[in-house]
Design an enzyme around this catalytic site. Structure first.
Site, PDB file in Angstrom:
ATOM      1  N   GLU A  18       4.984   3.389  -0.478  1.00  0.00           N
ATOM      2  CA  GLU A  18       6.422   3.356  -0.289  1.00  0.00           C
ATOM      3  C   GLU A  18       6.808   4.255   0.872  1.00  0.00           C
ATOM      4  O   GLU A  18       6.127   5.242   1.161  1.00  0.00           O
ATOM      5  CB  GLU A  18       7.130   3.804  -1.574  1.00  0.00           C
ATOM      6  N   ASP A  48      -4.128  -6.726  11.297  1.00  0.00           N
ATOM      7  CA  ASP A  48      -2.914  -7.218  10.629  1.00  0.00           C
ATOM      8  C   ASP A  48      -1.771  -7.291  11.643  1.00  0.00           C
ATOM      9  O   ASP A  48      -0.689  -6.733  11.430  1.00  0.00           O
ATOM     10  CB  ASP A  48      -2.537  -6.331   9.445  1.00  0.00           C
ATOM     11  N   PHE A  83       0.810  -1.217   0.000  1.00  0.00           N
ATOM     12  CA  PHE A  83       0.000   0.000   0.000  1.00  0.00           C
ATOM     13  C   PHE A  83       0.844   1.268   0.000  1.00  0.00           C
ATOM     14  O   PHE A  83       0.459   2.266   0.577  1.00  0.00           O
ATOM     15  CB  PHE A  83      -0.935   0.008   1.207  1.00  0.00           C
TER      16      PHE A  83
END
Length: 476
Positions: free
Chosen positions: A22, A128, A20
């Site tokens: 950098e 997550d 998603f």
């Protein structure tokens, strides 16, 4: 990329990337402070940086939550500027030859549980939980664990009414397959219990070096997720936790016995590990395994080795003087890491020296700190472009229950569900007033005799400030 963000943050070299966006190193041109800059192309198919920045704002002020310094759009990019952090727990796990001692795992567990609990008190799930998403701080916060990457976070209750989201099935797998809960694999909507189960897998990963469902081969990503799910469901908790203290068995039995909308007893879980820590005779001195590897003199000075108990005249436990010995040895050494190659870079930039006078701060679970991230190829994260839908043949067995939750407030939903068993049997409790596993249900199944006492949640003092985010567009 020669770019100045928000008029004062100069973009530096790339230090990480993920599904998603950098991550770049940046510097505040006014103060010289280094920061982390996360970029996401505005044309990305599934934008989430704006959403993530809102969660960071909602969570500001919590221990182990990075400060968000700026968010906006610069050219073709959505940009978020936050504190720069040190290495991830995955980096440090690799640095320690992919196995951590019980002492280090228990010291981490206390902070990790606090981070997850804090998110939950703010009304959000992380979804997550994995080693890559927990980072150590820098400098005086080098012993503090930070939680990052809220792009998959989801609000599980209304901040005003405290009404819980409804139970649902046939959900896509959101998160990282290796650490996903059994019910997440089976397509059940995630709730607080799932973050905690995922955290349990992280702890076992650290202790054992790997999990039974790692390295499975499959032709497609969906087939791989299927194989991971099947292995996870068929592995009894006692087998998963073999040769580890029984407290870990109790932890998993507790997490899997929670109903969908139950408020977990975080204090019970922390007490499990704290009592074990004290019983083992450890000192909570923040001398982690990586500290001993980098500074062997700290390990010998503190009376510990990387694989043995502490033998000391001080009373063992969480109230011992945290890092006094470490302060003497490290002096004014600033523990500085870079990502990726965090620990190696740290070693190159900071040769072991002990000549400086003491100036190291005692870092407990206090306020804020910095940021950085690395994505690992073996993380098996399900991103928005390739979701896994649980097959109907392994769908969770749902049953409505009207049993009132002993932990949730009166406004929490009473809808609950039976979970699908993934354990081969019960364990035993560990005494000291904690419920034994025989009082718990078989792992994964609900029981009408469930009788754990729940700690009453403290009233959220920041609710008024958070209500301005109630219109936040949340994940389905």
């Amino acid at each position: 990329m020669d770019l100045v963000i928000g008029g004062k943050f100069k973009l530096g070299k790339k230090i990480g990337s993920g599904s998603f966006g950098e991550l770049y190193l940046g510097v505040n041109v006014q103060t010289g402070e280094e920061v982390a800059v996360k970029l996401e192309n505005v044309k990305t198919k599934h934008p989430q940086l704006h959403y993530e920045s809102k969660l960071y704002m909602l969570l500001q002020g919590g221990s182990g939550i990075p400060n968000i310094k700026w968010f906006g759009v610069e050219g073709d990019y959505s940009v978020m500027v936050i504190d720069l952090l040190g290495p991830s727990l995955e980096d440090l796990f690799n640095y320690c030859n992919r196995k951590l001692t019980l002492k280090t795992v228990l010291m981490l567990a206390d902070q990790l549980l606090n981070r997850v609990e804090f998110m939950h008190t703010r009304g959000f799930l992380h979804r997550d939980i994995k080693p890559d998403n927990f980072l150590m701080g820098l400098g005086r916060k080098a012993n503090q664990v930070y939680i990052i990457d809220f792009g998959l976070g989801k609000k599980y209750r209304d901040l005003q009414t405290h009404k819980h989201i409804p139970y649902r099935e046939n959900k896509n797998l959101t998160g990282t397959a290796r650490y996903a809960s059994v019910n997440t694999h089976l397509g059940v909507e995630q709730s607080r219990r799932d973050d905690l189960e995922s955290l349990g897998y992280v702890l076992m990963y650290f202790l054992k070096g790997s999990l039974p469902w790692q390295g499975l081969k499959a032709g497609t990503k969906k087939q791989k997720y299927d194989r991971i799910s099947e292995k996870k469901v068929s592995t009894p908790i006692e087998v998963l936790c073999k040769n580890q203290p029984s407290e870990f068995v109790s932890y998993f039995h507790y997490c899997r016995s929670l109903r969908f909308d139950d408020k977990p007893d975080y204090s019970y879980l922390k007490r499990l590990f704290r009592d074990l820590f004290i019983r083992e005779g450890y000192q909570f001195d923040y001398v982690f395994d990586w500290t001993v590897l980098k500074y062997p003199q700290i390990g010998s000075s503190s009376g510990s080795s990387s694989r043995t108990r502490h033998h000391t005249t001080a009373k063992p436990g969480f109230n011992a003087d945290p890092i006094e010995r470490q302060e003497r040895i490290l002096g004014k050494e600033t523990t500085r890491y870079k990502i990726p190659g965090a620990v190696e870079a740290f070693s190159r930039r900071h040769p072991t020296t002990t000549s400086s006078p003491r100036d190291r701060s005692r870092s407990r679970n206090s306020d804020d700190g910095p940021f950085s991230k690395q994505t690992h190829g073996d993380s098996e994260r399900a991103n928005s472009s390739s979701r896994y839908r649980a097959s109907s043949s392994r769908k969770a067995v749902a049953a409505s229950s009207s049993r009132p939750s002993s932990a949730g407030g009166p406004s929490e939903s009473r809808t609950s569900s039976r979970l699908v068993s993934s354990s081969g049997g019960g364990g035993s409790g560990s005494g000291n007033g904690r419920p034994s596993t025989s009082q718990r249900v078989q792992a994964g199944y609900e029981s009408k005799t469930l009788s754990f006492s729940r700690a009453t949640a403290a009233r959220n003092t920041r609710e008024d400030q958070l209500r301005s985010f109630e219109l936040l567009s949340l994940r389905k």
